[in-house]
Enzyme design. Sequence first.
Site, PDB file in Angstrom:
ATOM      1  N   HIS A 199      -1.616 -12.259   4.232  1.00  0.00           N
ATOM      2  CA  HIS A 199      -1.052 -13.015   5.450  1.00  0.00           C
ATOM      3  C   HIS A 199       0.066 -13.762   5.278  1.00  0.00           C
ATOM      4  O   HIS A 199       1.152 -13.831   5.714  1.00  0.00           O
ATOM      5  CB  HIS A 199      -2.277 -13.634   6.030  1.00  0.00           C
ATOM      6  CG  HIS A 199      -2.780 -13.113   7.456  1.00  0.00           C
ATOM      7  ND1 HIS A 199      -4.112 -12.681   7.374  1.00  0.00           N
ATOM      8  CD2 HIS A 199      -2.133 -12.748   8.575  1.00  0.00           C
ATOM      9  CE1 HIS A 199      -4.299 -12.093   8.276  1.00  0.00           C
ATOM     10  NE2 HIS A 199      -3.106 -12.147   9.022  1.00  0.00           N
ATOM     11  N   GLU A 440      -3.109   8.035  -7.297  1.00  0.00           N
ATOM     12  CA  GLU A 440      -3.152   6.670  -7.877  1.00  0.00           C
ATOM     13  C   GLU A 440      -4.215   6.771  -9.177  1.00  0.00           C
ATOM     14  O   GLU A 440      -4.536   5.597  -9.832  1.00  0.00           O
ATOM     15  CB  GLU A 440      -3.363   5.668  -7.075  1.00  0.00           C
ATOM     16  CG  GLU A 440      -4.717   5.701  -6.155  1.00  0.00           C
ATOM     17  CD  GLU A 440      -4.748   4.862  -5.160  1.00  0.00           C
ATOM     18  OE1 GLU A 440      -4.195   3.718  -5.111  1.00  0.00           O
ATOM     19  OE2 GLU A 440      -5.415   5.004  -4.049  1.00  0.00           O
ATOM     20  N   ASN A 463       0.496   0.786  -8.631  1.00  0.00           N
ATOM     21  CA  ASN A 463      -0.275  -0.269  -9.152  1.00  0.00           C
ATOM     22  C   ASN A 463      -1.379   0.320  -9.885  1.00  0.00           C
ATOM     23  O   ASN A 463      -1.619  -0.042 -10.868  1.00  0.00           O
ATOM     24  CB  ASN A 463      -0.710  -1.264  -8.013  1.00  0.00           C
ATOM     25  CG  ASN A 463       0.573  -2.336  -7.648  1.00  0.00           C
ATOM     26  OD1 ASN A 463       1.566  -2.151  -8.205  1.00  0.00           O
ATOM     27  ND2 ASN A 463       0.298  -3.089  -6.616  1.00  0.00           N
ATOM     28  N   ASP A 464      -2.117   1.177  -8.960  1.00  0.00           N
ATOM     29  CA  ASP A 464      -3.339   1.572  -9.563  1.00  0.00           C
ATOM     30  C   ASP A 464      -3.130   2.588 -10.672  1.00  0.00           C
ATOM     31  O   ASP A 464      -3.775   2.511 -11.839  1.00  0.00           O
ATOM     32  CB  ASP A 464      -4.356   2.067  -8.540  1.00  0.00           C
ATOM     33  CG  ASP A 464      -5.036   0.940  -7.898  1.00  0.00           C
ATOM     34  OD1 ASP A 464      -5.479   0.148  -8.691  1.00  0.00           O
ATOM     35  OD2 ASP A 464      -5.360   1.030  -6.611  1.00  0.00           O
ATOM     36  N   CYS A 511       4.335   4.485  -2.382  1.00  0.00           N
ATOM     37  CA  CYS A 511       4.048   3.301  -1.395  1.00  0.00           C
ATOM     38  C   CYS A 511       3.800   2.109  -2.244  1.00  0.00           C
ATOM     39  O   CYS A 511       3.461   0.893  -1.583  1.00  0.00           O
ATOM     40  CB  CYS A 511       3.048   3.528  -0.311  1.00  0.00           C
ATOM     41  SG  CYS A 511       1.471   4.081  -1.100  1.00  0.00           S
TER      42      CYS A 511
END
Lengths: 591, 103
Positions: A199, A440, A463-464, A511
């Site tokens: 957030h 991923e 990332n993964d 993404c």
Amino acid sequence: MEESDTSGKVEQIFQGIGISPGFAIAPAYLFSRTKPLSLRKHLNPEEIPTEQTRLDEALERAKYELKKVASVAEEKIGSESAHIFEAQVQILEDPVFINAVNAFILNEACNAEYAVQVTLEHHISQMEASGNAYLRERAQEFQDVKDRVLRSLQQKRLISKIQQHRVVVAQNLSAADLVLFSKRQVLGCVMDIGGTTSHASIMARALGVPALISVGWQAERVIEEDDWVIVDGFSGILVINPSSETMREYRVKQAQYSKLLEQQSELKDLPAETLDGHRVHLRANIEFSAELPQLVEYRAEGIGLLRTEMTYLAQGRALTEEEQLTFYKEVLEATAPFVATFRLIDLGGDKVLPLGKHEPNPFLGWRGVRILLDRQSLLRSQIRAILRASVYGPTRLMIPMVTNIGEVRAIKRMIARTKIELAVEGKAFDSKMQVGIMVEVPSVALMADLFAEEVDFFSIGTNDLTQYVLAVDRGNDLVANRFDEMHPAVLQLIAHTIQAAHRKGIFVGMCGEFAANPLATPFLLGMGLDAFSVSPVFIPQIKRIIRSLTYQEAKEITERVLIQQDARSVRKVVSEWFGQNQDILASLMKI
Amino acid sequence: MIKRTVTVRNRAGLHTRPSSLLVKAASRFKADFFIEKDGFEINGKSIIGVMTLAAEPGATLNLMFEGEDATEAANEICSMFEDGFGEEAMMTKVVASKPLTSI
């Protein structure tokens, strides 16, 4: 305050992670959430009426502040969230509460702080001890109200009273604090990783406030109030008490960056295409409805990734089918005529569930599609909601953390069954809704040809993929510096995945964070990536780079990159290209 | 004194938003308003009271009104309960049999 005040203090540099681009140079404001004092003080009888007046005034002041927060929240986030603040105002107006506090002051001959503390603490502890999950959640709201009244009684400075043009240093920022950021009093933000919710970083990016999070050092410990600090939201570097030389260096960067932003805004309405007309799509990664206005602001061509688990995590419970439908409909209506990609809830890993069971290695554990297949009711209600929403605009459904082809087939069977169910119930849906997967896990990248036959699109999650290919946990300080998406093994797998997708004629996007890294743009483009999905704020810089070269040139860079031996030499190839082009952004990022 | 019995119809129960609407409406009347649930009685004009009732969907509440405009107050408050505070009513079918928090 004069900048020369920094003389005499020693310059210190800390490395963190940049979460919102840009540079901020300003004195620090330590927004500590330390609890105000509420110790008991004995009053003489004649002091009691004054104390009660003091309470009335404090309640009025707190109410005024809350109403201000509520109206800003309503404007920025929507009436849904503003409701929380409205209920807090009602607590301050609650006749039972006010009478109880006044009676307490009178009977106990004590100060208002203590009376407020005892009265509200009584309710809070009751709520926290309750077996009712809803009540336990509400306890936090009462806690917020209590702190607000106590701070108001002591006239402590609230964030709404931050002096203009400061860098805010905070451990933890609440919803109420964040909305007040929009007042533009804040030039930059430094947060601690423990307290950083996505957030907070989303909000910082949405408001264009440069921000970084600390890693392995506590921002509130190393920075003193009014210290001059530099926040480099690109590299994640924090400079405390910069020397005049460092200050000059960053002033130049700041000026360059604002010039760059100006240039980029000129490209706003132009397509993302190379000099020789190769066109790609720039899409947005979105988590909350508050971000939807950014789609238009940055001219995103749809949503490449909607992280549906974030609303689950924010609410602390599964949304009902109807609640999901309402949210998805809102998203689709804001995205149309472009496509919105809903990723099925992707929990596990670092998005921890109250599992009641400790996984020794959560990233190799129960996460993504593995959870969904074990929790059919959760899966089913989400598939129903997405299908039902699909009549409101072009919809794609994406499966997270796929490892085996059987998982894809199981989800597809579930989708087919759900379609029949909905048809029987007479509920509308788009029968041609596209289904794709996240690529991923290395097994999927390696067998991309097979997977491409089963789905309509791929989206590469870097990332993964990187952490699994390189066996590096980025959250582990000891090895985090070995995490590098520029590793040729990662790049070769990405290239292989894109080629496989194109051989089978399906669409392939990316993404992960890598898609937003401008240094990677030339070769991702050259590999043939069809779409870059990034936080909306990064769209302009990616577009600018795409528009500055030919597809042929991008392919040549890619060829050279893919034959390198390590990440360092990949960077060298890229930086040579940026160097020749004297790119401002590249120089800002210090490659 | 006017007594009425109502059922909480909206699916999420008497959570923040309905509690807030209820208190706001009750405060417009002069009549005293009390809610009793399972032998526990609270002031209906107190948001803290209403919220700590934690009335779940299907819960039965006894409402008591006393004062000059008690009838009007009773009618308005009862109709709010009846239309589920403008929220979605309880569904007969349970969609997610296990909420996420129980995983």
